[in-house]
Design a protein around this motif. Structure first.
Motif, PDB file in Angstrom:
ATOM      1  N   ARG A  86      -4.339   6.444  -8.334  1.00 18.81           N
ATOM      2  CA  ARG A  86      -4.157   5.545  -9.088  1.00 18.81           C
ATOM      3  C   ARG A  86      -4.847   4.593  -9.740  1.00 18.81           C
ATOM      4  O   ARG A  86      -5.886   5.572 -10.279  1.00 18.81           O
ATOM      5  CB  ARG A  86      -5.412   4.537  -7.371  1.00 18.81           C
ATOM      6  CG  ARG A  86      -4.791   4.822  -6.182  1.00 18.81           C
ATOM      7  CD  ARG A  86      -5.516   4.447  -4.884  1.00 18.81           C
ATOM      8  NE  ARG A  86      -4.685   4.698  -3.667  1.00 18.81           N
ATOM      9  CZ  ARG A  86      -3.550   4.477  -3.224  1.00 18.81           C
ATOM     10  NH1 ARG A  86      -2.992   3.698  -4.066  1.00 18.81           N
ATOM     11  NH2 ARG A  86      -3.107   4.698  -2.023  1.00 18.81           N
ATOM     12  N   PRO A 135       0.714  -1.209  -0.260  1.00 19.16           N
ATOM     13  CA  PRO A 135       0.445  -0.284  -0.226  1.00 19.16           C
ATOM     14  C   PRO A 135       0.696   1.490  -0.305  1.00 19.16           C
ATOM     15  O   PRO A 135       1.390   1.293   0.331  1.00 19.16           O
ATOM     16  CB  PRO A 135      -0.690  -0.352   1.546  1.00 19.16           C
ATOM     17  CG  PRO A 135       0.201  -0.973   2.074  1.00 19.16           C
ATOM     18  CD  PRO A 135       0.615  -1.869   1.052  1.00 19.16           C
ATOM     19  N   ARG A 182       0.248   4.985   0.852  1.00 16.16           N
ATOM     20  CA  ARG A 182      -0.291   5.873   1.148  1.00 16.16           C
ATOM     21  C   ARG A 182      -0.198   7.170   1.063  1.00 16.16           C
ATOM     22  O   ARG A 182       0.830   8.021   0.797  1.00 16.16           O
ATOM     23  CB  ARG A 182      -0.291   5.967   2.506  1.00 16.16           C
ATOM     24  CG  ARG A 182      -0.480   4.839   3.464  1.00 16.16           C
ATOM     25  CD  ARG A 182      -2.150   4.046   3.025  1.00 16.16           C
ATOM     26  NE  ARG A 182      -2.397   3.119   3.790  1.00 16.16           N
ATOM     27  CZ  ARG A 182      -3.412   2.431   3.464  1.00 16.16           C
ATOM     28  NH1 ARG A 182      -3.961   2.303   2.375  1.00 16.16           N
ATOM     29  NH2 ARG A 182      -3.135   0.861   3.647  1.00 16.16           N
ATOM     30  N   ARG A 183      -1.067   8.030   0.973  1.00 13.66           N
ATOM     31  CA  ARG A 183      -0.913   9.859   0.325  1.00 13.66           C
ATOM     32  C   ARG A 183       0.228  10.644   0.893  1.00 13.66           C
ATOM     33  O   ARG A 183       0.827  11.534   1.333  1.00 13.66           O
ATOM     34  CB  ARG A 183      -2.214  10.411   0.360  1.00 13.66           C
ATOM     35  CG  ARG A 183      -1.955  12.134   0.107  1.00 13.66           C
ATOM     36  CD  ARG A 183      -3.477  12.966  -0.378  1.00 13.66           C
ATOM     37  NE  ARG A 183      -3.136  13.942  -0.436  1.00 13.66           N
ATOM     38  CZ  ARG A 183      -3.121  15.083   0.390  1.00 13.66           C
ATOM     39  NH1 ARG A 183      -3.611  15.122   1.909  1.00 13.66           N
ATOM     40  NH2 ARG A 183      -3.016  16.742  -0.024  1.00 13.66           N
ATOM     41  N   SER A 184       0.308   9.862   2.550  1.00 12.47           N
ATOM     42  CA  SER A 184       1.017  10.833   3.663  1.00 12.47           C
ATOM     43  C   SER A 184       2.875  10.048   3.271  1.00 12.47           C
ATOM     44  O   SER A 184       3.126  10.850   4.017  1.00 12.47           O
ATOM     45  CB  SER A 184       0.665  10.353   5.253  1.00 12.47           C
ATOM     46  OG  SER A 184       0.286   9.539   5.300  1.00 12.47           O
ATOM     47  N   GLN A 185       2.572   9.378   2.529  1.00 11.80           N
ATOM     48  CA  GLN A 185       4.197   8.675   2.556  1.00 11.80           C
ATOM     49  C   GLN A 185       4.673   9.554   1.313  1.00 11.80           C
ATOM     50  O   GLN A 185       5.570   9.916   1.189  1.00 11.80           O
ATOM     51  CB  GLN A 185       4.349   7.194   2.113  1.00 11.80           C
ATOM     52  CG  GLN A 185       5.301   6.522   1.367  1.00 11.80           C
ATOM     53  CD  GLN A 185       5.474   4.844   1.352  1.00 11.80           C
ATOM     54  OE1 GLN A 185       4.107   4.245   1.294  1.00 11.80           O
ATOM     55  NE2 GLN A 185       6.846   4.515   0.932  1.00 11.80           N
TER      56      GLN A 185
END
Length: 781
Positions: free
Chosen positions: A119, A95, A97-100
């Protein structure tokens, strides 16, 4: 101009705005920067490459994809600026994530916004990572994320670079689709563990040797680990001939073509039984969470398959091999149902390692095996720590590169997971092996460590024409496998961290910060032969005054299976209790009791004390006669010698290797006698007892059978999953009609909490109950 490729890469990455900012702000390490530089060169020149993921759950694929998308921004300051402005596709099942992505903003540039990550869906639409409705792709969507589980999109967008996270079957559909599309000119950057054993599917690959070649050995944790990845300890747990036979039959010559489903199912059963390190019912219980078939269901289906069911093409092989193969698998299942030496050894090693304060990394082949092992550790009474020193994980679950820890594999990895056992998230390697598996371990390690050397011509295609570079030399680490006995009942067996015993290994592990002790003896788990010495040592830990009160330790315990409330118990520090570990009982000092353990006999009477008379009475007159003769001979031998020490010396002069502590324990009611028939005969000769001398083998065999019955009773009593009625029935079958009446007098306690080991100043509290007075305390709670 000729230079080293790493020196040239380091100078180029320092000139890249994003890579230099990540190195300064995000802790990007030098080997990571070099790998990202190679990925950027591949996108710049259009040459596909395979690059190493050497640190388990790596951030490198995401960093490479974000960096490649940032390079397509107008006037981005970098020497890796590509000529193809099309978007970048990241293929990963992990996965994102946007925070990543937001965390990658550096040098005052909001990279996460300008690359506009989206995505990619199966219908060809995209969804912004920050949220929104599906829409068609736009030119400003410079980074597209696709998961193999989402299915191939109906219209795959044209891309300049495709970054694939890990080489596995999940990523192959996209790669094959990209290659089959004649219009596709996308450069493929594969992140995995490139080796000569796994087809990298690309013309250029860089592995461990290429990444760490520029750093002197041992100057970094990564280079220190690189030299010992081929070193392993094979912890042999004994022989399982039925599985060895099944393995030979499965590998026998057979017709070409696809395997029939029954043969595949037999191969799966063989692999599952090989790696089984928990009781069968415990493994079957864990299958429900992952919606997989239990071993019992697989076995029942396999039992019904006949040779004719394999089809005409396989009839010749089936008529000669299928019957013996199925019989061997069924026999192995029956053997493991009675007792699993691998499960006992693993339980003993984990328990000992946890109590010695080691950092352990237990690696299972699947998520089901991981869940089953965790449940088994709790049910068996292992004090599972909460500080993260014990990690139980699956080979499908990778860990980030961090502080090295001792890694324990519960079986040989299959071919698809082979590359995982030499990653940087796997420390010094210990593998629980049956004897037929030990011979395969060196070949498997050599296969996993073999790397493809970079081709000089293909390497030159990545670099400027005016630059001549030296090709890194690929020298895989030497494969050294040390066979270590892992039987839990062998007193001098090496602890779980042993096995890397060579001097060079110890130096390498010391460089990694791994604590290696040359003392292989247990420090907190006393051997039963040394009980007298242990009691003497514990008695000296009390008050300085001989008349002072004996120190005690408070515990909060709960009776297993009766639904009662927790209660307190105070145990004298200078005593031993009986601990239940899996299907065995062992003596344990009160000072070593930890939360999570299972204890019996806290009232001073062990299960063996209660059932000892029945153990002898139900065996018949011959057994009683032989044991009575042994008791007479032992008393006479001790009387003539003057004590256990002198008797031990006399036995040693006749070739015995028994210790004085063991001889002293033969008179204990908890002990049956020696395991070696020759020691029984020596006692008979020294005592002048002809019956014991001439019938030593029969007496030793009688003692062995009594131990087996005693251990079986211990397994019945210690299993929390058994109902009270089932335990009563089993005891009555083994010991007669009087045994169930003794069951009500036995309680298995689980330790919920434990006070620190008391010092002399806190040896006793005023309101503490008297010796073993926890039953009355429990009634009033």
């Amino acid at each position: 101009m000729s230079t080293d490729v790493h020196t040239w890469l380091d100078s180029r990455t320092r000139s890249d705005a994003l890579l230099s900012a990540w190195s300064r702000d995000s802790g990007l390490q030098r080997y990571e920067s070099r790998v990202l530089g190679m990925a950027a060169l591949a996108g710049q020149t259009g040459s596909s490459v395979t690059l190493p993921i050497i640190s388990g759950l790596s951030r490198l694929p995401v960093l490479a994809a974000v960096h490649a998308a940032a390079l397509r921004l107008p006037e981005f300051p970098s020497p890796f600026t590509p000529r193809d402005p099309r978007p970048v596709v990241l293929v990963t099942r992990n996965p994102v994530r946007r925070s990543q992505i937001l965390a990658l903003d550096a040098a005052g540039v909001a990279i996460s916004i300008v690359v506009n990550p989206c995505r990619l869906r199966q219908d060809g639409q995209v969804v912004p990572l920050g949220g929104g409705r599906p829409r068609p792709p736009r030119p400003t969507d410079r980074l597209l994320l696709w998961s193999p589980g989402a299915g191939l999109p109906s219209e795959r967008p044209a891309s300049s670079v495709t970054v694939v996270d890990a080489i596995d079957d999940h990523a192959h559909p996209w790669i094959e689709s990209a290659r089959a599309d004649a219009r596709s000119t996308s450069t493929i950057v594969l992140f995995g563990m490139p080796s000569a054993a796994t087809d990298p599917s690309t013309p250029m690959s860089f592995g461990w040797a290429a990444v760490t070649a520029a750093d002197p050995a041992g100057t970094h944790e990564l280079t220190a680990l690189a030299s010992v990845r081929g070193h392993a300890a094979a912890l042999e747990v004994g022989a399982l001939p039925e599985l060895a036979t099944a393995g030979r039959l499965l590998s026998s010559s057979r017709p070409s073509g696809p395997l029939p489903p029954p043969v595949l199912e037999a191969a799966v059963m063989f692999a599952r039984l090989n790696e089984l390190a928990v009781p069968l019912d415990c493994y079957d219980a864990a299958c429900g969470r992952w919606h997989t078939r239990t071993l019992t269901e697989r076995l029942e289906d396999l039992e019904e398959v006949r040779a004719r069911d394999l089809g005409p093409a396989w009839r010749g092989w089936a008529e000669t091999v299928w019957g013996p193969l199925k019989s061997a698998i069924l026999a192995a299942h029956r053997t493991l149902l009675i007792g699993n030496a691998k499960a006992e050894a693993l339980l003993e090693r984990i328990d000992r390692g946890v109590r010695q304060g080691m950092s352990l990394d237990v690696v299972t082949p699947s998520n089901t095996a991981r869940d089953a092992l965790v449940a088994h550790l709790v049910e068996a009474g292992v004090p599972v720590p909460t500080d993260g020193s014990l990690v139980v994980r699956s080979l499908r679950q990778v860990q980030p590169w961090g502080p090295p820890r001792c890694s324990v594999l519960i079986g040989l990895p299959t071919r698809d997971k082979l590359r995982r056992v030499v990653g940087a998230d796997v420390g010094p390697l210990n593998v629980l092996c049956w004897q037929h598996e030990t011979r395969r371990l060196p070949a498997l390690l050599q296969r996993a460590l073999a790397e493809i050397p970079p081709d000089e011509k293909l390497l030159a295609a990545l670099l400027p024409p005016t630059l001549t570079v030296a090709v890194p030399t690929v020298v895989p680490p030497a494969v050294i496998v040390s066979a270590v006995p892992a039987a839990p009942h062998v007193a001098d067996a090496a602890p779980i961290r042993a096995g890397l015993l060579g001097g060079a290994d110890l130096v390498a592990l010391a460089a990694l910060g791994v604590r290696v002790s040359p003392d292989l003896g247990p420090t907190s788990l006393p051997d039963i032969d040394d009980v007298d010495e242990l009691n003497e040592a514990l008695e000296g830990q009390g008050d300085a005054s001989p008349s002072g009160p004996a120190p005690r330790r408070r515990f909060e315990v709960l009776a297993v299976g009766d639904g009662s409330r927790p209660c307190e118990v105070w145990l004298p520090l200078a005593t031993l209790v009986m601990r239940v570990l899996g299907d065995r009982t062992q003596r344990l000092a009160v000072a070593d009791i930890a939360p999570g353990m299972l204890l019996v006999g806290l009232d001073g009477c062990s299960p063996f004390d209660r059932f000892r008379s029945l153990l002898v009475q139900t065996r018949g007159p011959v057994t009683q006669m032989l044991l009575a003769a042994w008791d007479q001979a032992l008393r006479e031998a001790l009387s003539l010698a003057g004590g256990p020490a002198e008797l031990t010396r006399q036995m040693s002069s006749e070739g015995s290797t028994i210790s004085s502590g063991a001889v002293a324990q033969w008179t204990d009611d908890d002990r049956i006698g020696p395991r070696d028939a020759s020691d029984v005969a020596r006692i008979g000769r020294l005592a002048g007892h002809p019956l014991v001398n001439h019938e030593a083998k029969a007496i030793a065999e009688t003692m062995r059978r009594l131990r087996a019955v005693h251990q079986d009773i211990g397994r019945v009593l210690a299993d929390p999953s058994r109902s009270r009625d089932e335990i009563r029935s089993r005891l009555e079958d083994a010991l007669g009609p009087d045994a169930p009446d003794l069951l009500d007098q036995i309680t298995v306690w689980r330790v919920l909490d434990a006070d620190p080991v008391p010092t002399a100043a806190s040896a006793r509290v005023p309101d503490q109950p008297a010796d073993n007075d926890f039953r009355r305390k429990r009634e009033t709670t």
